[in-house]
Design an enzyme around this catalytic site. Structure first.
Site, PDB file in Angstrom:
ATOM      1  N   ASP A 122      39.883 -34.019 -81.335  1.00 29.35           N
ATOM      2  CA  ASP A 122      41.511 -33.862 -80.586  1.00 29.35           C
ATOM      3  C   ASP A 122      42.245 -35.632 -81.097  1.00 29.35           C
ATOM      4  O   ASP A 122      40.794 -36.420 -80.950  1.00 29.35           O
ATOM      5  CB  ASP A 122      41.457 -33.842 -79.063  1.00 29.35           C
ATOM      6  CG  ASP A 122      39.979 -34.822 -78.050  1.00 29.35           C
ATOM      7  OD1 ASP A 122      39.426 -35.239 -79.020  1.00 29.35           O
ATOM      8  OD2 ASP A 122      40.349 -34.055 -77.329  1.00 29.35           O
TER       9      ASP A 122
ATOM     10  N   ASN B 215      38.447 -32.453 -64.539  1.00 27.19           N
ATOM     11  CA  ASN B 215      38.361 -31.374 -64.251  1.00 27.19           C
ATOM     12  C   ASN B 215      37.306 -30.281 -65.612  1.00 27.19           C
ATOM     13  O   ASN B 215      38.249 -29.116 -65.094  1.00 27.19           O
ATOM     14  CB  ASN B 215      39.602 -31.144 -64.449  1.00 27.19           C
ATOM     15  CG  ASN B 215      40.097 -31.341 -66.419  1.00 27.19           C
ATOM     16  OD1 ASN B 215      39.802 -31.813 -67.235  1.00 27.19           O
ATOM     17  ND2 ASN B 215      41.290 -31.679 -66.020  1.00 27.19           N
TER      18      ASN B 215
ATOM     19  N   HIS C 252      37.087 -29.883 -68.766  1.00 32.41           N
ATOM     20  CA  HIS C 252      38.606 -30.001 -70.262  1.00 32.41           C
ATOM     21  C   HIS C 252      37.198 -29.880 -71.328  1.00 32.41           C
ATOM     22  O   HIS C 252      36.315 -30.857 -71.211  1.00 32.41           O
ATOM     23  CB  HIS C 252      39.321 -30.374 -70.367  1.00 32.41           C
ATOM     24  CG  HIS C 252      39.263 -31.706 -70.629  1.00 32.41           C
ATOM     25  ND1 HIS C 252      40.099 -32.506 -69.060  1.00 32.41           N
ATOM     26  CD2 HIS C 252      38.816 -32.894 -70.856  1.00 32.41           C
ATOM     27  CE1 HIS C 252      39.962 -33.733 -70.161  1.00 32.41           C
ATOM     28  NE2 HIS C 252      39.020 -33.995 -71.091  1.00 32.41           N
TER      29      HIS C 252
ATOM     30  N   GLU D 299      42.567 -28.479 -71.545  1.00 27.27           N
ATOM     31  CA  GLU D 299      42.593 -28.606 -70.058  1.00 27.27           C
ATOM     32  C   GLU D 299      42.714 -26.802 -69.126  1.00 27.27           C
ATOM     33  O   GLU D 299      42.951 -25.804 -69.687  1.00 27.27           O
ATOM     34  CB  GLU D 299      44.084 -28.872 -69.695  1.00 27.27           C
ATOM     35  CG  GLU D 299      44.310 -30.155 -70.613  1.00 27.27           C
ATOM     36  CD  GLU D 299      43.906 -31.348 -69.617  1.00 27.27           C
ATOM     37  OE1 GLU D 299      42.501 -31.631 -68.675  1.00 27.27           O
ATOM     38  OE2 GLU D 299      44.453 -32.514 -69.696  1.00 27.27           O
TER      39      GLU D 299
HETATM   40  C1  GLP Z   1      38.837 -37.541 -72.967  1.00 23.78           C
HETATM   41  C2  GLP Z   1      38.109 -36.242 -74.296  1.00 23.78           C
HETATM   42  C3  GLP Z   1      37.579 -35.525 -74.401  1.00 23.78           C
HETATM   43  C4  GLP Z   1      36.828 -35.833 -73.669  1.00 23.78           C
HETATM   44  C5  GLP Z   1      37.015 -36.390 -72.237  1.00 23.78           C
HETATM   45  C6  GLP Z   1      35.557 -37.391 -70.800  1.00 23.78           C
HETATM   46  O1  GLP Z   1      40.191 -36.943 -72.319  1.00 23.78           O
HETATM   47  N1  GLP Z   1      39.086 -35.912 -75.147  1.00 23.78           N
HETATM   48  O2  GLP Z   1      36.715 -35.162 -75.624  1.00 23.78           O
HETATM   49  O3  GLP Z   1      34.958 -35.266 -72.839  1.00 23.78           O
HETATM   50  O4  GLP Z   1      38.071 -37.219 -72.039  1.00 23.78           O
HETATM   51  O5  GLP Z   1      35.422 -38.701 -71.273  1.00 23.78           O
HETATM   52  P1  GLP Z   1      34.700 -39.708 -70.709  1.00 23.78           P
HETATM   53  O6  GLP Z   1      33.320 -39.187 -71.170  1.00 23.78           O
HETATM   54  O7  GLP Z   1      34.897 -41.186 -70.528  1.00 23.78           O
HETATM   55  O8  GLP Z   1      34.276 -39.048 -69.307  1.00 23.78           O
END
Ligand code: GLP
Length: 255
Positions: free
Chosen positions: A74, A143, A145, A150
């Site tokens: 992404d 959440n 995702h 989302e």
């Molecule tokens: C972001 C990314 C995700 C990631 C998530 C969790 O929003 N788009 O791909 O898995 O956050 O991030 P973290 O590992 O910093 O908790």
């Protein structure tokens, strides 16, 4: 510890460092088995330890990136590639600049594109042309995702433009100078894109992910918890540290 939950293999490790090493073992094995394949990468703080491990192993000659093609999950939209919060910048700084990956084999969604729909379609075509993704790395949002898919009333299909939820903007604002600077949209692989990968490796760390990890593994399959769809994939490994696994340890009893 190990749990087999339906199709999903869950490995838990005592702490973040051990989780990162275990995930690196799995990633490196997949690269050794399929050195010319496409690999899917993820951003967020969780995979950073895994990336450090892969960099060290690459320096020691144990892991070879020279044959692989990469696709990132992404990217914020809109965002300039040289913005230090873009996922392009993140990947270059935290992995690609330090390993022997061929620059022309690195694929990221273009956060500067004028035509988001066209960019998403072209990305899907590129994935298909390489023969599909062999191993997709994922993190999970608190959440539920995955990528930027989302919670929703349906599971989105292919790569698409999304509006970020307030909770994701809040969670990601820690990386920006102010909340206002967080882009409110993103381009993301869809659920179908992710589910098409041959193998999936999900890394999860920290007590704030414990509830959602239990929900995605043990709850109903629902687009309200997008990661729950992984219960239907045939080859998923979850590597979690004990803080993230505390709810599943409690519900299943430590094994
Ligand atoms: C972001 C990314 C995700 C990631 C998530 C969790 O929003 N788009 O791909 O898995 O956050 O991030 P973290 O590992 O910093 O908790």
């Amino acid at each position: 510890m190990h749990y087999q939950l339906g199709n999903i293999k869950v490995c838990t490790e005592p702490d973040y460092a051990a989780m990162s090493r275990r995930a690196a073992d799995i990633f490196a094995d997949a690269m050794a088995q399929n050195p010319d394949a496409a690999f899917g990468f993820a951003t967020g703080s969780t995979p950073l330890g895994l990336y450090k491990e892969l960099i060290e192993r690459n320096k020691r000659g144990e892991v070879d990136f020279s044959g692989i093609t990469t696709f990132n999950l992404d990217e914020y939209y809109p965002i300039k590639g040289d913005n230090d919060q873009s996922y392009r910048y993140f990947m270059e700084r935290n992995l690609f600049d330090h390993v022997n990956v061929r620059k022309e084999s690195v694929n990221l969604l273009d956060g500067e594109t004028a035509d988001a729909m066209l960019e998403c379609k072209a990305y899907e075509d590129r994935i298909r042309l390489t023969g599909g993704i062999y191993l997709q790395l994922l993190g999970i949002g608190a959440n539920g995702h995955i990528g930027f898919n989302e919670p929703n009333d349906h599971f989105p299909g292919t790569t698409h433009l999304v509006e970020l939820t307030e909770s994701t903007v809040d969670a990601n604002s820690r990386f920006f100078e102010s909340r206002e600077q967080v882009p409110k949209h993103a381009l993301t692989m869809g659920i179908r894109t992710i589910m098409s990968a041959e193998k999936i490796l999900l890394v999860v760390s920290g007590a704030n992910k414990s509830r959602v990890l239990a929900d995605m593994l043990l709850g109903h399959i629902t687009p309200l918890v997008p990661a729950s769809i992984l219960q239907l994939h045939h080859n998923v490994v979850v590597v979690a540290d004990d803080e993230a696994a505390q709810d599943i340890h409690g519900m299943l009893g430590r094994r």
